[in-house]
Design a protein around this motif. Sequence first.
Motif, PDB file in Angstrom:
ATOM      1  N   PHE A   1       0.841  -1.190   0.000  1.00  0.00           N
ATOM      2  CA  PHE A   1       0.000   0.000   0.000  1.00  0.00           C
ATOM      3  C   PHE A   1       0.880   1.244   0.000  1.00  0.00           C
ATOM      4  O   PHE A   1       2.059   1.198   0.341  1.00  0.00           O
ATOM      5  CB  PHE A   1      -0.940   0.025   1.219  1.00  0.00           C
ATOM      6  CG  PHE A   1      -0.238   0.337   2.513  1.00  0.00           C
ATOM      7  CD1 PHE A   1      -0.259   1.622   3.040  1.00  0.00           C
ATOM      8  CD2 PHE A   1       0.448  -0.643   3.207  1.00  0.00           C
ATOM      9  CE1 PHE A   1       0.401   1.927   4.225  1.00  0.00           C
ATOM     10  CE2 PHE A   1       1.103  -0.358   4.387  1.00  0.00           C
ATOM     11  CZ  PHE A   1       1.084   0.934   4.903  1.00  0.00           C
ATOM     12  N   ARG A   2       0.282   2.340  -0.404  1.00  0.00           N
ATOM     13  CA  ARG A   2       0.926   3.650  -0.290  1.00  0.00           C
ATOM     14  C   ARG A   2      -0.128   4.593   0.273  1.00  0.00           C
ATOM     15  O   ARG A   2      -1.253   4.629  -0.211  1.00  0.00           O
ATOM     16  CB  ARG A   2       1.405   4.151  -1.644  1.00  0.00           C
ATOM     17  CG  ARG A   2       2.229   5.446  -1.522  1.00  0.00           C
ATOM     18  CD  ARG A   2       2.664   5.960  -2.864  1.00  0.00           C
ATOM     19  NE  ARG A   2       1.543   6.716  -3.439  1.00  0.00           N
ATOM     20  CZ  ARG A   2       1.565   7.253  -4.648  1.00  0.00           C
ATOM     21  NH1 ARG A   2       2.600   7.095  -5.434  1.00  0.00           N
ATOM     22  NH2 ARG A   2       0.526   7.933  -5.092  1.00  0.00           N
ATOM     23  N   ASP A   3       0.253   5.331   1.296  1.00  0.00           N
ATOM     24  CA  ASP A   3      -0.676   6.285   1.895  1.00  0.00           C
ATOM     25  C   ASP A   3      -0.117   7.692   1.712  1.00  0.00           C
ATOM     26  O   ASP A   3       0.927   7.879   1.086  1.00  0.00           O
ATOM     27  CB  ASP A   3      -0.890   5.955   3.374  1.00  0.00           C
ATOM     28  CG  ASP A   3       0.363   6.152   4.192  1.00  0.00           C
ATOM     29  OD1 ASP A   3       1.378   5.492   3.899  1.00  0.00           O
ATOM     30  OD2 ASP A   3       0.351   6.990   5.124  1.00  0.00           O
ATOM     31  N   ALA A   4      -0.808   8.678   2.246  1.00  0.00           N
ATOM     32  CA  ALA A   4      -0.424  10.078   2.032  1.00  0.00           C
ATOM     33  C   ALA A   4       0.870  10.473   2.739  1.00  0.00           C
ATOM     34  O   ALA A   4       1.366  11.575   2.517  1.00  0.00           O
ATOM     35  CB  ALA A   4      -1.562  11.002   2.465  1.00  0.00           C
ATOM     36  N   THR A   5       1.466   9.587   3.531  1.00  0.00           N
ATOM     37  CA  THR A   5       2.761   9.902   4.155  1.00  0.00           C
ATOM     38  C   THR A   5       3.924   9.731   3.176  1.00  0.00           C
ATOM     39  O   THR A   5       5.051  10.093   3.497  1.00  0.00           O
ATOM     40  CB  THR A   5       3.031   9.028   5.400  1.00  0.00           C
ATOM     41  OG1 THR A   5       3.128   7.662   4.994  1.00  0.00           O
ATOM     42  CG2 THR A   5       1.952   9.206   6.455  1.00  0.00           C
ATOM     43  N   TYR A   6       3.661   9.191   1.983  1.00  0.00           N
ATOM     44  CA  TYR A   6       4.737   8.877   1.039  1.00  0.00           C
ATOM     45  C   TYR A   6       5.510  10.114   0.562  1.00  0.00           C
ATOM     46  O   TYR A   6       6.648   9.994   0.119  1.00  0.00           O
ATOM     47  CB  TYR A   6       4.203   8.095  -0.169  1.00  0.00           C
ATOM     48  CG  TYR A   6       3.593   8.955  -1.247  1.00  0.00           C
ATOM     49  CD1 TYR A   6       4.340   9.336  -2.361  1.00  0.00           C
ATOM     50  CD2 TYR A   6       2.278   9.406  -1.162  1.00  0.00           C
ATOM     51  CE1 TYR A   6       3.790  10.137  -3.350  1.00  0.00           C
ATOM     52  CE2 TYR A   6       1.727  10.197  -2.142  1.00  0.00           C
ATOM     53  CZ  TYR A   6       2.479  10.564  -3.235  1.00  0.00           C
ATOM     54  OH  TYR A   6       1.938  11.354  -4.213  1.00  0.00           O
ATOM     55  N   THR A   7       4.934  11.285   0.655  1.00  0.00           N
ATOM     56  CA  THR A   7       5.609  12.484   0.139  1.00  0.00           C
ATOM     57  C   THR A   7       6.789  12.912   0.986  1.00  0.00           C
ATOM     58  O   THR A   7       7.702  13.544   0.472  1.00  0.00           O
ATOM     59  CB  THR A   7       4.628  13.665   0.010  1.00  0.00           C
ATOM     60  OG1 THR A   7       4.081  13.954   1.297  1.00  0.00           O
ATOM     61  CG2 THR A   7       3.521  13.354  -0.966  1.00  0.00           C
ATOM     62  N   SER A   8       6.787  12.557   2.288  1.00  0.00           N
ATOM     63  CA  SER A   8       7.904  13.001   3.121  1.00  0.00           C
ATOM     64  C   SER A   8       8.268  12.059   4.256  1.00  0.00           C
ATOM     65  O   SER A   8       9.421  11.995   4.648  1.00  0.00           O
ATOM     66  CB  SER A   8       7.596  14.387   3.716  1.00  0.00           C
ATOM     67  OG  SER A   8       6.460  14.311   4.541  1.00  0.00           O
TER      68      SER A   8
ATOM     69  N   ASP B   1      -5.411   8.110  -0.136  1.00  0.00           N
ATOM     70  CA  ASP B   1      -5.273   9.559   0.028  1.00  0.00           C
ATOM     71  C   ASP B   1      -5.267   9.970   1.497  1.00  0.00           C
ATOM     72  O   ASP B   1      -5.277  11.154   1.797  1.00  0.00           O
ATOM     73  CB  ASP B   1      -6.411  10.286  -0.697  1.00  0.00           C
ATOM     74  CG  ASP B   1      -6.315  10.137  -2.205  1.00  0.00           C
ATOM     75  OD1 ASP B   1      -5.181  10.040  -2.718  1.00  0.00           O
ATOM     76  OD2 ASP B   1      -7.369  10.116  -2.861  1.00  0.00           O
ATOM     77  N   VAL B   2      -5.284   9.022   2.399  1.00  0.00           N
ATOM     78  CA  VAL B   2      -5.283   9.314   3.832  1.00  0.00           C
ATOM     79  C   VAL B   2      -3.899   9.050   4.424  1.00  0.00           C
ATOM     80  O   VAL B   2      -3.104   8.298   3.858  1.00  0.00           O
ATOM     81  CB  VAL B   2      -6.340   8.477   4.580  1.00  0.00           C
ATOM     82  CG1 VAL B   2      -7.743   8.811   4.099  1.00  0.00           C
ATOM     83  CG2 VAL B   2      -6.055   6.992   4.432  1.00  0.00           C
ATOM     84  N   LEU B   3      -3.644   9.664   5.570  1.00  0.00           N
ATOM     85  CA  LEU B   3      -2.385   9.434   6.292  1.00  0.00           C
ATOM     86  C   LEU B   3      -2.516   8.197   7.165  1.00  0.00           C
ATOM     87  O   LEU B   3      -3.518   8.041   7.874  1.00  0.00           O
ATOM     88  CB  LEU B   3      -2.063  10.624   7.194  1.00  0.00           C
ATOM     89  CG  LEU B   3      -1.769  11.955   6.527  1.00  0.00           C
ATOM     90  CD1 LEU B   3      -1.734  13.066   7.571  1.00  0.00           C
ATOM     91  CD2 LEU B   3      -0.449  11.898   5.783  1.00  0.00           C
TER      92      LEU B   3
END
Length: 124
Positions: free
Chosen positions: A42-49, A109-111
């Motif tokens: 999975f990938r969640d919205a924390t992936y950006t940083s 799209d969630v953290l």
Amino acid sequence: MDARESMTMTTIGVVRFTVGETPVELSVYWLNIYGGGLFLPFRDATYTSETYGAGRYLFDTIKGSDPVPFTHAQDEKQIMLDFNYAYNPSCSYNDRWVCPLAPTENRLDVLIPAGEKNYKEDRS
């Protein structure tokens, strides 16, 4: 595994749950390679940083990380997902590794601020 090889997976189910007030779902896969096994990338919205940009794994039974067993509740099967056990794929540690990454349907799209975070220092 050579980078040109494909790593095929078969969707065997979907888990539905809420994060805060947001309903989400993730597909669970069976790996069609090297011994098989259940797999939940999975990938969640924390992936950006905060976490590895291509996503993390919640379990990969071929590597011994098992989900909590299924139980029966009326006509549905349930499984407990503990995101504290989310971990980075091998390719996050070494560019020579090739890993299956989170498919589009498993990008949330969630953290989910639990589990393994980035290990590399920010050198900027």
